[in-house]
Structure formats: structure tokens, C-alpha cells
Design a protein around this motif. Structure first.
Motif, PDB file in Angstrom:
ATOM      1  N   THR A 192      -5.198  -0.285  28.491  1.00  0.00           N
ATOM      2  CA  THR A 192      -6.411  -0.090  27.695  1.00  0.00           C
ATOM      3  C   THR A 192      -6.818  -1.369  26.991  1.00  0.00           C
ATOM      4  N   ALA A 193      -5.842  -2.038  26.340  1.00  0.00           N
ATOM      5  CA  ALA A 193      -6.143  -3.280  25.621  1.00  0.00           C
ATOM      6  C   ALA A 193      -6.635  -4.354  26.578  1.00  0.00           C
ATOM      7  N   GLN A 194      -5.975  -4.477  27.727  1.00  0.00           N
ATOM      8  CA  GLN A 194      -6.389  -5.496  28.678  1.00  0.00           C
ATOM      9  C   GLN A 194      -7.776  -5.197  29.248  1.00  0.00           C
ATOM     10  N   SER A 195      -8.048  -3.943  29.559  1.00  0.00           N
ATOM     11  CA  SER A 195      -9.355  -3.574  30.104  1.00  0.00           C
ATOM     12  C   SER A 195     -10.470  -3.869  29.109  1.00  0.00           C
ATOM     13  N   GLU A 196     -10.222  -3.572  27.841  1.00  0.00           N
ATOM     14  CA  GLU A 196     -11.229  -3.853  26.811  1.00  0.00           C
ATOM     15  C   GLU A 196     -11.513  -5.344  26.718  1.00  0.00           C
ATOM     16  N   LEU A 197     -10.447  -6.144  26.733  1.00  0.00           N
ATOM     17  CA  LEU A 197     -10.629  -7.587  26.615  1.00  0.00           C
ATOM     18  C   LEU A 197     -11.306  -8.161  27.857  1.00  0.00           C
ATOM     19  N   LEU A 198     -10.910  -7.705  29.043  1.00  0.00           N
ATOM     20  CA  LEU A 198     -11.534  -8.192  30.269  1.00  0.00           C
ATOM     21  C   LEU A 198     -12.999  -7.783  30.355  1.00  0.00           C
ATOM     22  N   GLU A 199     -13.321  -6.583  29.914  1.00  0.00           N
ATOM     23  CA  GLU A 199     -14.717  -6.139  29.918  1.00  0.00           C
ATOM     24  C   GLU A 199     -15.564  -7.012  29.001  1.00  0.00           C
ATOM     25  N   PHE A 200     -15.004  -7.334  27.838  1.00  0.00           N
ATOM     26  CA  PHE A 200     -15.711  -8.208  26.898  1.00  0.00           C
ATOM     27  C   PHE A 200     -15.944  -9.594  27.503  1.00  0.00           C
ATOM     28  N   LEU A 201     -14.910 -10.164  28.117  1.00  0.00           N
ATOM     29  CA  LEU A 201     -15.025 -11.511  28.677  1.00  0.00           C
ATOM     30  C   LEU A 201     -15.921 -11.541  29.912  1.00  0.00           C
ATOM     31  N   ALA A 202     -15.895 -10.478  30.729  1.00  0.00           N
ATOM     32  CA  ALA A 202     -16.796 -10.415  31.883  1.00  0.00           C
ATOM     33  C   ALA A 202     -18.243 -10.347  31.422  1.00  0.00           C
ATOM     34  N   GLY A 203     -18.484  -9.574  30.366  1.00  0.00           N
ATOM     35  CA  GLY A 203     -19.835  -9.523  29.809  1.00  0.00           C
ATOM     36  C   GLY A 203     -20.274 -10.861  29.258  1.00  0.00           C
ATOM     37  N   ASP A 228     -17.638 -12.671  37.884  1.00  0.00           N
ATOM     38  CA  ASP A 228     -17.427 -12.514  36.442  1.00  0.00           C
ATOM     39  C   ASP A 228     -16.062 -11.922  36.115  1.00  0.00           C
ATOM     40  N   ASP A 229     -15.554 -11.037  36.964  1.00  0.00           N
ATOM     41  CA  ASP A 229     -14.228 -10.452  36.724  1.00  0.00           C
ATOM     42  C   ASP A 229     -13.126 -11.497  36.863  1.00  0.00           C
ATOM     43  N   GLU A 230     -13.264 -12.396  37.840  1.00  0.00           N
ATOM     44  CA  GLU A 230     -12.276 -13.461  38.008  1.00  0.00           C
ATOM     45  C   GLU A 230     -12.319 -14.438  36.841  1.00  0.00           C
ATOM     46  N   ILE A 231     -13.517 -14.739  36.383  1.00  0.00           N
ATOM     47  CA  ILE A 231     -13.661 -15.620  35.220  1.00  0.00           C
ATOM     48  C   ILE A 231     -13.064 -14.961  33.978  1.00  0.00           C
ATOM     49  N   ALA A 232     -13.278 -13.658  33.844  1.00  0.00           N
ATOM     50  CA  ALA A 232     -12.715 -12.929  32.709  1.00  0.00           C
ATOM     51  C   ALA A 232     -11.193 -12.988  32.722  1.00  0.00           C
ATOM     52  N   SER A 233     -10.597 -12.875  33.910  1.00  0.00           N
ATOM     53  CA  SER A 233      -9.142 -12.931  34.018  1.00  0.00           C
ATOM     54  C   SER A 233      -8.612 -14.288  33.583  1.00  0.00           C
ATOM     55  N   MET A 234      -9.278 -15.365  34.003  1.00  0.00           N
ATOM     56  CA  MET A 234      -8.847 -16.699  33.568  1.00  0.00           C
ATOM     57  C   MET A 234      -9.086 -16.886  32.072  1.00  0.00           C
ATOM     58  N   GLY A 235     -10.207 -16.381  31.582  1.00  0.00           N
ATOM     59  CA  GLY A 235     -10.498 -16.486  30.158  1.00  0.00           C
ATOM     60  C   GLY A 235      -9.493 -15.735  29.311  1.00  0.00           C
ATOM     61  N   ARG A 236      -9.058 -14.567  29.804  1.00  0.00           N
ATOM     62  CA  ARG A 236      -8.062 -13.789  29.081  1.00  0.00           C
ATOM     63  C   ARG A 236      -6.766 -14.572  28.920  1.00  0.00           C
ATOM     64  N   LEU A 237      -6.318 -15.201  29.993  1.00  0.00           N
ATOM     65  CA  LEU A 237      -5.089 -15.993  29.928  1.00  0.00           C
ATOM     66  C   LEU A 237      -5.215 -17.107  28.891  1.00  0.00           C
ATOM     67  N   LEU A 238      -6.307 -17.857  28.943  1.00  0.00           N
ATOM     68  CA  LEU A 238      -6.479 -18.982  28.026  1.00  0.00           C
ATOM     69  C   LEU A 238      -6.649 -18.519  26.586  1.00  0.00           C
ATOM     70  N   LEU A 239      -7.376 -17.437  26.403  1.00  0.00           N
ATOM     71  CA  LEU A 239      -7.634 -16.956  25.047  1.00  0.00           C
ATOM     72  C   LEU A 239      -6.353 -16.471  24.384  1.00  0.00           C
ATOM     73  N   VAL A 240      -5.579 -15.660  25.109  1.00  0.00           N
ATOM     74  CA  VAL A 240      -4.352 -15.098  24.525  1.00  0.00           C
ATOM     75  C   VAL A 240      -3.304 -16.187  24.344  1.00  0.00           C
ATOM     76  N   ALA A 241      -3.016 -16.929  25.420  1.00  0.00           N
ATOM     77  CA  ALA A 241      -1.990 -17.968  25.332  1.00  0.00           C
ATOM     78  C   ALA A 241      -2.425 -19.086  24.392  1.00  0.00           C
ATOM     79  N   GLY A 242      -3.727 -19.338  24.319  1.00  0.00           N
ATOM     80  CA  GLY A 242      -4.228 -20.460  23.536  1.00  0.00           C
ATOM     81  C   GLY A 242      -4.139 -20.288  22.042  1.00  0.00           C
ATOM     82  N   HIS A 243      -3.951 -19.051  21.562  1.00  0.00           N
ATOM     83  CA  HIS A 243      -3.799 -18.916  20.112  1.00  0.00           C
ATOM     84  C   HIS A 243      -2.458 -18.298  19.707  1.00  0.00           C
ATOM     85  N   GLU A 244      -1.891 -17.421  20.527  1.00  0.00           N
ATOM     86  CA  GLU A 244      -0.649 -16.755  20.138  1.00  0.00           C
ATOM     87  C   GLU A 244       0.533 -17.721  20.043  1.00  0.00           C
ATOM     88  N   THR A 245       0.681 -18.597  21.032  1.00  0.00           N
ATOM     89  CA  THR A 245       1.851 -19.474  21.053  1.00  0.00           C
ATOM     90  C   THR A 245       1.825 -20.481  19.901  1.00  0.00           C
TER      91      THR A 245
END
Length: 412
Positions: A192-203, A228-245
């Protein structure tokens, strides 16, 4: 040569294992395993077996050998929890691919994280750090949560600027990130969390087709190679890893330095040398903190594509290996007196905190820059910084894929 089918004389260790008395140290079971043999047999959450690597040299072997795969869709790939399995298999990013697919997608981002380009961000990162500290220290109560008030917003703002994601949405994406990184989250919660984030980034990607900007997402859209879905997947990786670590490395580093005033003094001296034009000491200090703390603590997973010998142990095709980076970074053969934090350690840069091999962390230049700015800024502005609660009351992120503290109450 030991066989992958060699019987064990004791019950396999279940991973992840519990930490011991010192929350900065890897689990004692990993330390013990490293002293016994190159690879040890462990048991995963679902009862399935895999190998665990805890020695520095063996981890490097696994992560650089093309006989091991990062492809999470391959049979035998080890997952630390049901939630992590759901996260990884639902539209996996390029870090869960092998070449050539991995290389093709990674190359689309390489230019954005080159050392020279990242270095140009230093004035902006320093201004942001100063602004956050200004707001924090303006409070009459002279207390704060260093995680919420400084360590988390700094890299979050930076990665949002780089990606072209509105920071006004930070509460939303940090909520999603937190769920996705919980090792105790259910598959349904993670999906659910991943789908919400990917939907936001695809939009967001779709919107940038008509209103482009200078961010990474917009540049990926302009390449016209990804939907847009592929871009969202790459954006999700960068967004999460880019601030959490970086957020967790910053807060955990400050805590470690508060526990060791001598090393805190060394970092202050290194920062003064950096300001005078000699960055070597500060570079070394940051590398040592990365080695000593290693916030990516739950292991990097690989699966053997063929029979491969690692340190005298035969890993057969289809068997998984978990590389415990924190344990490898405490290997006495690689780092003498590895249990000590020594900000002048000459060989600290050989650490494995960013992984190793072709999948080594793409964003490491940005992480290093943010730490080089954030840590001296905190120690310089707050020379009397101290914990506002007993050390024993701190809540460490044992249940998260990225280690740290949930809050860091401080006073000055």
C-alpha cells in the motif's frame, strides 16, 4: 573445500539477529560467526536457509563476482522479511537487476551524482544547514529533536530539489518510506505504501511532460526512453535512499560523538582544517563514521548463478547469501582495533558502508557531502550540545532496514 550441503553441528542462526549491549556494534552473533568460518548457514523469517558473509574480504568477493546475482526475481534470492519481499518484487528498481539492464538505467543517473557536480551543491547545503540550526536554536527552551529538526529535513530538502519533488509533500513520502523500510511491516502495508508513493511520482512525471523543470525526474521524462511508471520506480529509489540513509547517519554520528568527546574534538579540528583549505582530515573522519556505524545494517542480498567458492566454502547455484556490511566493517583483519571509533584511521575509506562492486551506491558523493557539512555545522553551532534524556531511553531503529535512532532529544 567445504560443501554447501555440509551438516551443521548447531541450529542455524535466525537473521536478523539481536544487537548486544552497545547499540553501535553489530549483533554479537555476527561477530562470533566471523571468527568461526568464512560463510555460515542461517535461517530466514520463513524458515528457508541461506549463507551469511561477515568477513570483509568475503563480502567483497560476493559483491564483485558476476557469479552472484542482485536480481530479486531469481529463485533462492534471500529476503529478510515478508514485507521486504513484497517491496522488492513489486516493480524492482535497477539495484535489483543485473547488467545490462542495471547498467542501462544506472547510466541515466550517473551524471547527476558525479563528484564535481555534487561538490557544486556545497554552498546550498551549508546554507540549508545553517537555516535549520537558526530555527532550532531560536527556541527559548534550548531543546530539540535533532532527527526531526535537523538530520531528517536537511537531506530531504536536498533530494527533493535534485529530483524536482515538492518538499511540501515531505510528510507523505516520509510516511511511505518509513513503512516500506520496516522489517516488521506486513506485505499488505508495504504494498500500500509503495503503491501510494509510486502513484504520486508517476503523476509528477506526467505533469513534468507539459511543465518541465531542472530536476532529475524532468530530465528522465525528456529522454523519452521510460514511461511514467518506470520513472516513478527510479524516483522512488532515489527519494527514499536519498534521505533515509543520510538522515540516520547524521543523527547516529552526532550521538556517537556525544558519547566520545575526544573524537568530537577531533572532528572540530578536522572541520577547521577543512575551512582552511585542507579537507583530508574531515574526509577521513566522515569515512570512519561510515565504517563504524554502517546504517545499512540488515545486509545486502545476492543469489548464486553458478557454483562459487567463497573463502573455502562452496555456494551452489540457487543458494542465497546475505552480506552483513556492518560486521565486515568491524573485521580486525581489515581494520585493526575495529571496535574503536578513530576519526584519524588512515584506511577507513576501505569500508563497505556503500556496498562494493558494480552496484555500489550511486549517491555516495552526495551522502559524503551532506555529512561533511552537517556534522561540523552541528558541533560548531552547539559546542555545549548534550543528550536531553538518558542514553538508555533512546529508541534505536532495530526494526528498520536503515539503522539509527527514532528521535534524538538534545539540549544546549
Amino acid at each position: 573445500m567445504a560443501s554447501a550441503l555440509q551438516p551443521s553441528t548447531s541450529a542455524p542462526l535466525t537473521v536478523p539477529a539481536a544487537r548486544g549491549a552497545c547499540p553501535f556494534d553489530p549483533p554479537p552473533a555476527y561477530e562470533q560467526a566471523r571468527g568461526e568460518r568464512a560463510l555460515v548457514r542461517v535461517r530466514l523469517w520463513d524458515g528457508s536457509p541461506c549463507w551469511m558473509a561477515t568477513r570483509h574480504a568475503d563480502i567483497r568477493t560476493v559483491l564483485r563476482d558476476r557469479g552472484f546475482s542482485a536480481d530479486a526475481t531469481r529463485p533462492g534470492f534471500p529476503f529478510l522479511s515478508a514485507g521486504r519481499q513484497a517491496l522488492t518484487l513489486d516493480r524492482p528498481t535497477f539495484i535489483r537487476m543485473d547488467d545490462p539492464g542495471h547498467a542501462r538505467l544506472r547510466r541515466m543517473l550517473t551524471a547527476d551524482f558525479m563528484i564535481r557536480k555534487v561538490a557544486a551543491l556545497r554552498p546550498a547545503v551549508r546554507a540549508l544547514a545553517d537555516d535549520l540550526l537558526d530555527r532550532m536554536t531560536a527556541r527559548p527552551e534550548r531543546t530539540a529533536d535533532l532527527v526531526a529538526d535537523f538530520a531528517l529535513p536537511l537531506p530531504s530538502v536536498v533530494i527533493c530539489l535534485l529530483l524536482g519533488v515538492p518538499y511540501s509533500e515531505h510528510a507523505f513520502f516520509q510516511r511511505c518510506s518509513s513503512t516500506m523500510l520496516r522489517t516488521d511491516a506486513t506485505p499488505e502495508e508495504v504494498s500500500t505504501a509503495q503503491s501510494e508513493l509510486l502513484e504520486f511520482l508517476a503523476g509528477l512525471a506526467a505533469a513534468k511532460r507539459s511543465a518541465p523543470d531542472d530536476g532529475i525526474i524532468s530530465r528522465l521524462v525528456a529522454r523519452d526512453e521510460l514511461d511514467d511508471d518506470e520513472i516513478a520506480s527510479m524516483g522512488r529509489l532515489l527519494l527514499v535512499a536519498g534521505h533515509e540513509t543520510t538522515a540516520n547517519m547524521t543523527s547516529l554520528s552526532v550521538l556517537a560523538l556525544l558519547r566520545d568527546p575526544r573524537q568530537a574534538g577531533q572532528l572540530r579540528r578536522a572541520a577547521r582544517q577543512d575551512e582552511a583549505g585542507d579537507p583530508a582530515a574531515l574526509d577521513t573522519a566522515v569515512e570512519e563514521l561510515l565504517r563504524y556505524l554502517t546504517v545499512v545494517h540488515s545486509g545486502l542480498a545476492r543469489v548464486a548463478l553458478e557454483d562459487v567458492e567463497v573463502g573455502g566454502t562452496l555456494v551452489r547455484a540457487g543458494e542465497g547469501v546475505l552480506c552483513m556490511l556492518g560486521a565486515g566493517n568491524r573485521d580486525e583483519h581489515a581494520f585493526p582495533e575495529s571496535g574503536l571509533l578513530d576519526l584519524e584511521r588512515p584506511d577507513a575509506r576501505r569500508h563497505l558502508a556503500f556496498g562494493f562492486g558494480v552496484h555500489q551506491c550511486l549517491g555516495q558523493p552526495l551522502a559524503r557531502l551532506e555529512l561533511r557539512v552537517a556534522l561540523p555545522a552541528v558541533l560548531d553551532r552547539l559546542p555545549d550540545l548534550r543528550l536531553a534524556v538518558p542514553f538508555e531511553d533512546l529508541r534505536f531503529r532495530h526494526e528498520m532496514a536503515v539503522y539509527g535512532v527514532h528521535e534524538l532529544p538534545v539540549a544546549w
